[in-house]
Design an enzyme around this catalytic site. Structure first.
Site, PDB file in Angstrom:
ATOM      1  CE  LYS A 165      -4.697  -6.479   2.336  1.00 23.13           C
ATOM      2  NZ  LYS A 165      -3.418  -5.840   1.955  1.00 23.13           N
ATOM      3  CG  ASP A 193      -2.090  -6.187  -1.440  1.00 16.89           C
ATOM      4  OD1 ASP A 193      -1.506  -6.871  -2.304  1.00 16.89           O
ATOM      5  OD2 ASP A 193      -1.638  -6.000  -0.290  1.00 16.89           O
ATOM      6  CD  GLU A 218       1.136  -3.634  -2.407  1.00 16.06           C
ATOM      7  OE1 GLU A 218       1.625  -2.488  -2.470  1.00 16.06           O
ATOM      8  OE2 GLU A 218       0.788  -4.166  -1.346  1.00 16.06           O
ATOM      9  CG  ASP A 241       3.955  -5.718  -0.512  1.00 19.12           C
ATOM     10  OD1 ASP A 241       5.020  -5.603   0.112  1.00 19.12           O
ATOM     11  OD2 ASP A 241       2.863  -5.885   0.078  1.00 19.12           O
ATOM     12  CE  LYS A 265       3.737  -5.159   4.044  1.00 18.52           C
ATOM     13  NZ  LYS A 265       3.295  -5.533   2.710  1.00 18.52           N
TER      14      LYS A 265
HETATM   15 MG    MG Z   1       0.655  -5.828  -0.152  1.00 16.20          MG
END
Ligand code: MG
Length: 369
Positions: A165, A193, A218, A241, A265
């Site tokens: 992250k 991400d 991402e 995403d 997802k």
């Molecule tokens: Mg993600």
């Protein structure tokens, strides 16, 4: 075969450690999970799960799933659960949008169809491969050496894919990415991400400053429009995403060349029936994919493991094992579990997970035909 009863269970799934979402979104300690049990006149029962990643991550929240199912119940009852598209259409006509409320119903229908045919969901989706899918770690943002320390802990558990992250200050993010790439092993893949946290300018500055490293980033912007603009400013590959929600989003991403990777997802896109179309569009356009639950128990992870296994290995970048972040297990000994850093879809008909109703407690709602 007809659906005769819908039972809805609410269960709080406490996290082992509190989680802070990037971009100043709220901290949370517990996931609000909804489990859906569908019963049929054939005596086959199917289960689905909807567990948003807190209430601030994407437009999805736990109470919304239960309210959505209440609204859709009359359209679901009486349907043949093996006819995925018919159930999907009934739900879409009854309640436009609200895809995350439909996903657990869709999964329960796939579970029933699998049990009725003797096939696993992975097999129904066309999978023959049983190599399993690498689990991506989740590495919180912090000082570069702190982040590498987290990666080393996951590495010791067999992980080869890391979702790191980032998405703060430009200079700090460049420093983090360079430091972490220097510590990356040859057989490891790292996805950086951003979780929407950069502005267009910040994305351009960071992605161009690290373009020599061959990394993938991402969700570098808030919206698909933002990412389309960022795409023109950098050569760094992009995974989409949070803003991959509908089939039209997927079409725009591949047609306009906005991203090179899908982050699918399953709950966000409305379940397996809708995700399968995105998968095929992606495969036809050279798009690799991460496949994950938005969060949740072993049931949500197992759904992702089945779907991921239907991707050719070279397109299957990773999945997630959210279950390992929870303090309770709703189906001990069942479903896809971390085996050497991978999740495997079993050959059990359906998805192979029957939640323990003693753990779930009494249903919060029951709808009968
Ligand atoms: Mg993600």
């Amino acid at each position: 075969m007809k659906i005769t009863r819908i039972s809805v269970f609410q269960k709080n799934l406490p996290l082992k450690e509190p989680y802070w979402l990037s971009g100043g979104r709220l901290r949370f300690d517990v996931l609000d999970a909804t489990f859906v049990k569908l019963e049929t006149d054939a005596g086959i029962t199917g289960w689905g799960e909807g567990t948003p990643w807190g209430h601030t991550y994407v437009p999805a929240h736990g109470p919304g799933i239960r309210a959505g199912i209440e609204t859709m119940a009359s359209a679901i009852l009486g349907q043949d659960p093996r006819c995925h598209e018919a159930v999907e259409r009934s739900m879409d006509l009854c309640l436009p949008g609200h895809l995350y409320a439909k996903a657990p119903v869709d999964l329960a229908c796939w579970d029933i169809a699998g049990q009725s045919s003797g096939l696993s969901i992975a097999s129904m989706l066309g999978a023959t491969d049983e190599d399993g899918t690498w689990i991506a770690s989740s590495v919180s943002s912090g000082a570069p050496d702190y982040m590498v320390g987290i990666i080393e802990r996951y590495r010791a558990l067999g992980y080869k894919i890391h979702s790191v992250k980032v998405g703060g200050d430009v200079e700090r993010d460049i420093e983090r990415i360079r430091y972490i790439e220097a510590a990356r092993l040859d057989d490891e893949h790292i996805l950086y991400d951003v979780n929407r946290a950069w502005t267009r300018r910040e994305a351009a500055l960071v992605m161009n400053a690290v373009s020599d490293l061959g990394i993938t980033v991402e969700q570098p912007g808030e919206t698909l429009d933002d990412i389309a603009a960022i795409r023109k400013l950098t050569t760094t590959p992009i995974s989409v995403d949070e803003t991959l929600v509908t089939l039209q989003d997927a079409m725009r991403i591949v047609t306009d060349g906005i991203g090179e990777v899908f982050g699918v997802k399953l709950n966000r896109v409305g379940g397996l029936t809708k995700a399968r179309r995105m998968r095929d569009l992606g495969l036809a356009n050279g798009i690799q994919m991460y496949v994950m639950a938005t969060g949740g128990s072993v049931l949500a992870d197992t759904e992702a493991a089945h779907f991921a296994q239907s991707l050719p290995p070279e397109f299957r970048l990773g999945t997630w094992s959210c279950q390992e972040m929870l303090t309770i297990d709703i189906a001990p000994g069942q479903g896809a579990r971390n085996l050497g850093g991978k999740l495997f879809a079993s050959r059990t008909p359906g998805h192979g997970v029957v939640p323990d109703e003693d753990v779930l407690g009494s249903p919060v709602a029951v709808y009968d035909a």
